[in-house]
Design an enzyme around this catalytic site. Sequence first.
Site, mmCIF file in Angstrom:
data_model
loop_
_atom_site.group_PDB
_atom_site.id
_atom_site.type_symbol
_atom_site.label_atom_id
_atom_site.label_comp_id
_atom_site.label_asym_id
_atom_site.label_seq_id
_atom_site.Cartn_x
_atom_site.Cartn_y
_atom_site.Cartn_z
ATOM 1 N N SER A 12 1.260 -1.507 -0.323
ATOM 2 C CA SER A 12 -0.189 -0.035 0.121
ATOM 3 C C SER A 12 1.106 1.037 -0.019
ATOM 4 O O SER A 12 1.368 2.218 0.807
ATOM 5 C CB SER A 12 -0.831 0.173 0.975
ATOM 6 O OG SER A 12 -1.330 1.355 1.720
HETATM 7 N N1 LIG Z 1 -7.359 8.794 0.739
HETATM 8 C C1 LIG Z 1 -6.220 8.051 1.050
HETATM 9 C C2 LIG Z 1 -6.128 7.075 -0.060
HETATM 10 C C3 LIG Z 1 -5.768 5.321 0.902
HETATM 11 C C4 LIG Z 1 -5.852 4.339 -0.261
HETATM 12 O O1 LIG Z 1 -5.909 4.622 -1.850
HETATM 13 N N2 LIG Z 1 -5.506 3.695 0.092
HETATM 14 C C5 LIG Z 1 -6.037 2.427 -0.221
HETATM 15 C C6 LIG Z 1 -4.940 1.166 -0.230
HETATM 16 S S1 LIG Z 1 -2.652 1.919 -0.789
HETATM 17 C C7 LIG Z 1 -7.237 1.596 -0.102
HETATM 18 O O2 LIG Z 1 -6.916 0.841 0.811
HETATM 19 N N3 LIG Z 1 -8.432 2.254 -0.453
HETATM 20 C C8 LIG Z 1 -9.198 1.669 -0.030
HETATM 21 C C9 LIG Z 1 -9.745 2.275 -1.090
HETATM 22 O O3 LIG Z 1 -10.688 3.460 -0.965
HETATM 23 O O4 LIG Z 1 -11.652 2.283 -0.399
HETATM 24 C C10 LIG Z 1 -4.715 8.758 1.258
HETATM 25 O O5 LIG Z 1 -4.523 10.216 1.037
HETATM 26 O O6 LIG Z 1 -4.295 8.185 2.344
#
Ligand SMILES: N[C@@H](CCC(=O)N[C@@H](CS)C(=O)NCC(=O)O)C(=O)O
Length: 185
Positions: A12
């Site tokens: 991730s």
């Molecule tokens: N807005 C969050 C996004 C985090 C994200 O997109 N994580 C991914 C894995 S790298 C995830 O688990 N996405 C699932 C989802 O958005 O439902 C950040 O900036 O950290």
Amino acid sequence: MKKLEFFYDIVSPYSYIAATQLGQFEGKAEVIWKPVLLGGVFKATGNSGPAFTVPAKMPYMFKDLQRLSAYYQIPLKIPANFPANTVTIQRVLCAASDVERPALTHKLYEAYWGQGLDVTNAELLTQLVGAELVAKTQEDSVKNALKANTEEVVARGAFGAPTFFLGDDMFFGSDRFFLIQEALK
Ligand SMILES: N[C@@H](CCC(=O)N[C@@H](CS)C(=O)NCC(=O)O)C(=O)O
């Protein structure tokens, strides 16, 4: 001191960003590092990873990550084998002691997301973490520890990574630190 649980997977990229910024909680919360299998979280919740199901999201995500890398001044190279199967890596992190886990996590993030290296390569993984921890990934107790962390975070309401818990309050994303800081006041 309050405990801030950090559930993450090396695959991730937003968890990588988060891991580099955890220093801001020093003296405010004790960070508890809890490796999970993000693929298991997606499977259990029916969340197939939005970046992959909606084609337009992937190029945006890579652009977003480049901007975050420049903003935080941390290295970032999209790995050729993204998304990698990180089950062995996550087991390595479960096998590590609580004391060695943060440094090992940073090392693996730096190799995978900082340099774009294939950390699933057995030779490189052994070089990075040592043969002893790699051997431990075959032990049932270690396999069960990763399974337990993954099941725990799903049971508590997670659907992705990074996921943080401050008591029962869940925060999703590397972009929610200002809210965690507020909650710690
Ligand atoms: N807005 C969050 C996004 C985090 C994200 O997109 N994580 C991914 C894995 S790298 C995830 O688990 N996405 C699932 C989802 O958005 O439902 C950040 O900036 O950290």
